[in-house]
Design an enzyme around this catalytic site. Structure first.
Site, PDB file in Angstrom:
ATOM      1  N   GLU A   7      58.188  80.026  57.770  1.00 21.91           N
ATOM      2  CA  GLU A   7      57.597  80.738  58.916  1.00 21.91           C
ATOM      3  C   GLU A   7      58.564  81.738  59.534  1.00 21.91           C
ATOM      4  O   GLU A   7      58.220  82.881  59.783  1.00 21.91           O
ATOM      5  CB  GLU A   7      57.171  79.738  60.000  1.00 21.91           C
ATOM      6  CG  GLU A   7      55.911  78.974  59.684  1.00 21.91           C
ATOM      7  CD  GLU A   7      55.535  78.028  60.816  1.00 21.91           C
ATOM      8  OE1 GLU A   7      55.634  78.450  61.984  1.00 21.91           O
ATOM      9  OE2 GLU A   7      55.145  76.885  60.533  1.00 21.91           O
ATOM     10  N   ASP A  82      56.347  74.933  58.843  1.00 18.38           N
ATOM     11  CA  ASP A  82      56.772  73.812  59.693  1.00 18.38           C
ATOM     12  C   ASP A  82      55.935  72.553  59.476  1.00 18.38           C
ATOM     13  O   ASP A  82      54.752  72.638  59.120  1.00 18.38           O
ATOM     14  CB  ASP A  82      56.702  74.212  61.166  1.00 18.38           C
ATOM     15  CG  ASP A  82      57.835  75.150  61.573  1.00 18.38           C
ATOM     16  OD1 ASP A  82      58.780  75.316  60.777  1.00 18.38           O
ATOM     17  OD2 ASP A  82      57.780  75.707  62.682  1.00 18.38           O
ATOM     18  N   ASP A  84      53.971  70.501  60.924  1.00 19.96           N
ATOM     19  CA  ASP A  84      52.994  70.117  61.933  1.00 19.96           C
ATOM     20  C   ASP A  84      51.658  70.774  61.591  1.00 19.96           C
ATOM     21  O   ASP A  84      51.542  71.465  60.572  1.00 19.96           O
ATOM     22  CB  ASP A  84      53.469  70.481  63.347  1.00 19.96           C
ATOM     23  CG  ASP A  84      53.796  71.962  63.497  1.00 19.96           C
ATOM     24  OD1 ASP A  84      53.340  72.775  62.658  1.00 19.96           O
ATOM     25  OD2 ASP A  84      54.514  72.325  64.443  1.00 19.96           O
ATOM     26  N   GLU A  86      50.090  73.237  62.963  1.00 20.96           N
ATOM     27  CA  GLU A  86      50.174  74.694  62.978  1.00 20.96           C
ATOM     28  C   GLU A  86      50.757  75.189  61.661  1.00 20.96           C
ATOM     29  O   GLU A  86      50.279  76.151  61.061  1.00 20.96           O
ATOM     30  CB  GLU A  86      51.042  75.141  64.157  1.00 20.96           C
ATOM     31  CG  GLU A  86      50.670  76.474  64.750  1.00 20.96           C
ATOM     32  CD  GLU A  86      49.399  76.411  65.576  1.00 20.96           C
ATOM     33  OE1 GLU A  86      48.783  77.480  65.752  1.00 20.96           O
ATOM     34  OE2 GLU A  86      49.015  75.324  66.029  1.00 20.96           O
ATOM     35  N   TYR A 295      63.576  68.659  63.548  1.00 18.40           N
ATOM     36  CA  TYR A 295      62.431  69.427  64.049  1.00 18.40           C
ATOM     37  C   TYR A 295      62.174  69.110  65.515  1.00 18.40           C
ATOM     38  O   TYR A 295      62.184  67.954  65.917  1.00 18.40           O
ATOM     39  CB  TYR A 295      61.195  69.117  63.205  1.00 18.40           C
ATOM     40  CG  TYR A 295      60.051  70.055  63.447  1.00 18.40           C
ATOM     41  CD1 TYR A 295      60.213  71.431  63.289  1.00 18.40           C
ATOM     42  CD2 TYR A 295      58.813  69.573  63.855  1.00 18.40           C
ATOM     43  CE1 TYR A 295      59.160  72.299  63.518  1.00 18.40           C
ATOM     44  CE2 TYR A 295      57.754  70.441  64.070  1.00 18.40           C
ATOM     45  CZ  TYR A 295      57.939  71.800  63.906  1.00 18.40           C
ATOM     46  OH  TYR A 295      56.896  72.658  64.136  1.00 18.40           O
ATOM     47  N   ARG A 297      59.538  69.884  67.672  1.00 19.42           N
ATOM     48  CA  ARG A 297      58.218  69.669  68.273  1.00 19.42           C
ATOM     49  C   ARG A 297      57.698  68.304  67.838  1.00 19.42           C
ATOM     50  O   ARG A 297      57.142  68.148  66.755  1.00 19.42           O
ATOM     51  CB  ARG A 297      57.253  70.790  67.892  1.00 19.42           C
ATOM     52  CG  ARG A 297      57.552  72.086  68.628  1.00 19.42           C
ATOM     53  CD  ARG A 297      56.508  73.145  68.393  1.00 19.42           C
ATOM     54  NE  ARG A 297      56.657  73.793  67.109  1.00 19.42           N
ATOM     55  CZ  ARG A 297      57.495  74.803  66.864  1.00 19.42           C
ATOM     56  NH1 ARG A 297      58.295  75.225  67.817  1.00 19.42           N
ATOM     57  NH2 ARG A 297      57.560  75.347  65.671  1.00 19.42           N
ATOM     58  N   HIS A 341      57.398  63.129  62.414  1.00 20.42           N
ATOM     59  CA  HIS A 341      57.460  61.716  62.806  1.00 20.42           C
ATOM     60  C   HIS A 341      58.870  61.213  63.057  1.00 20.42           C
ATOM     61  O   HIS A 341      59.240  60.126  62.649  1.00 20.42           O
ATOM     62  CB  HIS A 341      56.787  60.856  61.745  1.00 20.42           C
ATOM     63  CG  HIS A 341      55.357  61.211  61.506  1.00 20.42           C
ATOM     64  ND1 HIS A 341      54.403  61.093  62.475  1.00 20.42           N
ATOM     65  CD2 HIS A 341      54.721  61.711  60.416  1.00 20.42           C
ATOM     66  CE1 HIS A 341      53.222  61.483  61.998  1.00 20.42           C
ATOM     67  NE2 HIS A 341      53.403  61.875  60.755  1.00 20.42           N
TER      68      HIS A 341
END
Length: 574
Positions: A7, A82, A84, A86, A295, A297, A341
């Protein structure tokens, strides 16, 4: 040549360093497509099948061409967005753009940009997770429908710029707090303290109960009566000592990090998120781009077994065996967790904050130090203090004071003590000891209204209520501020007239939409889709039917804001 697509361009150097020359890494610069503004209501959505019509994001033409050109030369394309929902959507849309089969194209998942993290992901690729993509697409369509339809309505009726799903629910929380503050009636009270002395050490004792049994001094005459009846001294009547155990907090989630950094350094949520992202993507250490944290988020507080094992050895080596806690990995903060996670933690414990301080900007050092210390401290034992609570009597009026003597630092060896904690160790006192009253401290005060939200407190409230997700906390606040629905001064949030007007209108005509319970329920439904327990089309179809009916009713019944009088004659008619 194998093409790896990430990204963010700032990850490229870090990732390329860990891969052989047969790999080329390019970036999509975030989302490469978005819903168009064509079709019914300019939504870009087929409202029967809830399929989206996507177009290239503005300004992404060159990026798309670069990816297509590289794909033409590549023997394989690997998607590494990423970890997640998104990121899953971005990977899916890149695959579609490049005419790749989403069911066969390799998808890498890594939670830290380190050699082990990248090579493990390369060795264990998966394919695109359609459930995660469907959940993200459902969220995007939900926000598009609400945003477009509500914005048009409110702009026409009450001259408000726009209204979003999570944004509106959060704005209501801020407005409700302001209404609570406006309704608050202050009460007078007189705090009372005495300065006394023991073994040449001065300290204060605090009023506890008057000779009549009152626990609060409510006015000046009440205060004067109590003070007039004090003896020249106070006598120790009670001394109770207990051991106090303080447990370490779990490692940081996104929300906890933004709260802690906001409280300690007064950084905004957006600034904290930006700094953490930089630490995750890579900082140049000795000229080498290095990912320093995992990560960022996440709302999980779990630590990987490998980190726990390494950290345990580090704690024993650095602090001693007695400073190693149970070393258990922790579970998730809530039932609904972001798809990364693991908690936010350092990727390499050898990179202590002091060792790499010269390579970090001051704000990066501050945030990294907290992440490093919190992860380490979470695996250490509780601290232990001896707390003695003293009671003093002066002609029937009681005062109290506490003495704290540290016995074992525990996790505080790594995380430090609370700087705002003013607890101190007092001289040893015994029942019957008589101490002089050297000074009486008292003044008129009034109870304060509830405090307005700081960014940190608002984020904690959003998290507790289940509104939004880690990636949305900072952008939601930024949107409210950017659209002038709130002002932020000295870290405190106050709704504007426009913000209050918006909430009043939504509360009357869309009470469920602006409810925090309803917003949290929507998040749970999106989680069900992500977990393959819910159906995207069924969810969106049910929502759209109810919402459209509400919009039609508001179009008909919501009055228009009358023109504002400016106190001047009309230039056309006088």
């Amino acid at each position: 040549m194998k093409l790896v697509i990430v990204e963010s361009p700032s990850k490229i150097k870090t990732i390329e360093r860990y891969l052989s020359n047969e790999y080329k890494v390019l970036a999509s610069f975030g989302h490469i497509v978005d819903l168009s503004t064509k079709g019914k209501g300019s939504l870009g959505i087929d409202l029967n099948t809830f399929t989206g019509h996507y177009v290239l994001d503005a300004g992404k033409g060159k990026v798309a061409k670069a990816l297509k050109d590289a794909k033409a030369e590549a023997s394989e394309v690997i998607l590494a967005t990423d970890p997640d929902r998104e990121g899953e959507a971005i990977a899916y849309h890149i695959a579609t753009l490049l005419n790749l089969d989403p069911k066969k194209t390799k998808r890498l998942e890594f939670h830290e940009i380190t050699k082990d993290g990248i090579l493990n992901a390369i060795a264990n690729p998966r394919t695109i997770n359609y459930a995660l993509f469907n959940s993200q697409e459902a969220r995007r369509m939900l926000d598009r429908i609400i945003g477009f339809k509500l914005s048009n309505l409110l702009k026409t009726k009450i001259k408000v710029q726009s209204a979003g799903r999570v944004q509106s629910a959060v704005l209501k929380i801020i407005v409700d707090k302001e209404n609570e503050i406006g309704a608050f009636v202050p009460s007078e009270y007189w705090p009372l303290k005495i300065v006394t002395n023991k073994d040449d050490v001065s300290f204060e004792v605090t009023f506890n109960r008057s000779y009549l049994g009152d626990k609060t001094i409510t006015n000046e005459s009440h205060k004067n009566d109590i003070v007039s009846k004090l003896a020249p001294s106070i006598v120790v009547t009670e001394a109770k000592t207990e051991s106090r155990i303080s447990n370490p907090k779990p490692p940081f989630t996104t929300s906890a990090l933004q709260q802690e950094v906001g409280a300690k350094y007064r950084y905004s949520a957006a600034k904290t998120a930006s700094i953490a992202q930089k630490l995750y993507e890579g900082v140049a250490i000795n000229g080498v781009e290095t990912g320093l944290v995992t990560y960022i988020r996440t709302d999980s507080t779990r630590l990987s077994p490998s980190f726990v094992a390494n950290a345990s050895q580090y704690i024993i080596k650095t602090y001693g065996q007695e400073y190693l806690g149970r070393g258990q990995t922790r579970g998730k903060a809530k039932q609904n967790v972001q798809d990364a996670h693991e908690a936010i933690r350092p990727t390499n414990l050898e990179f202590t904050p002091e060792k790499i301080k010269d390579y970090l900007a001051k704000d990066e050092y501050n945030v990294y130090s907290l992440i490093y210390a919190r992860a380490l401290a979470s695996l250490m034992p509780p601290s232990r203090d001896a707390v003695t609570r003293y009671t003093f009597n002066s002609n029937g009026t009681l005062f109290t004071a506490s003495s704290v003597v540290p016995q074992f630092a525990g996790f505080r060896k790594a995380y430090g003590y609370d700087e705002e904690n003013d607890e101190r160790s007092l001289p040893l006192m015994h029942i019957g000891d008589e101490l002089p009253i050297e000074k009486i401290i008292t003044e008129q005060k009034f109870t304060e209204p509830p405090a307005r939200y700081s960014e940190g407190r608002l984020i904690k409230t959003m998290e507790d209520l289940g509104i939004g997700r880690p990636s949305t906390y900072a952008p939601t606040i930024a949107t409210l501020r950017g659209r002038k629905y709130v002002t932020i001064s000295k870290g405190v949030m106050t709704p504007t007239e426009i913000g209050t007007r918006s909430v009043d209108a939504l509360s009357e005509y869309f009470p469920n939409l602006i409810s925090s319970d309803y917003t949290a329920m929507m998040e749970r439904e999106l989680d069900k889709i992500a977990n393959e327990e819910g159906d995207k089309v069924e969810f969106l179809s049910g929502f759209y039917k109810e919402f459209s009916s509400q919009v039609e009713g508001a179009q008909k019944d919501m009055p228009k804001l009358p023109p504002e009088k400016v106190g001047k004659a009309c230039p056309k008619c006088g």
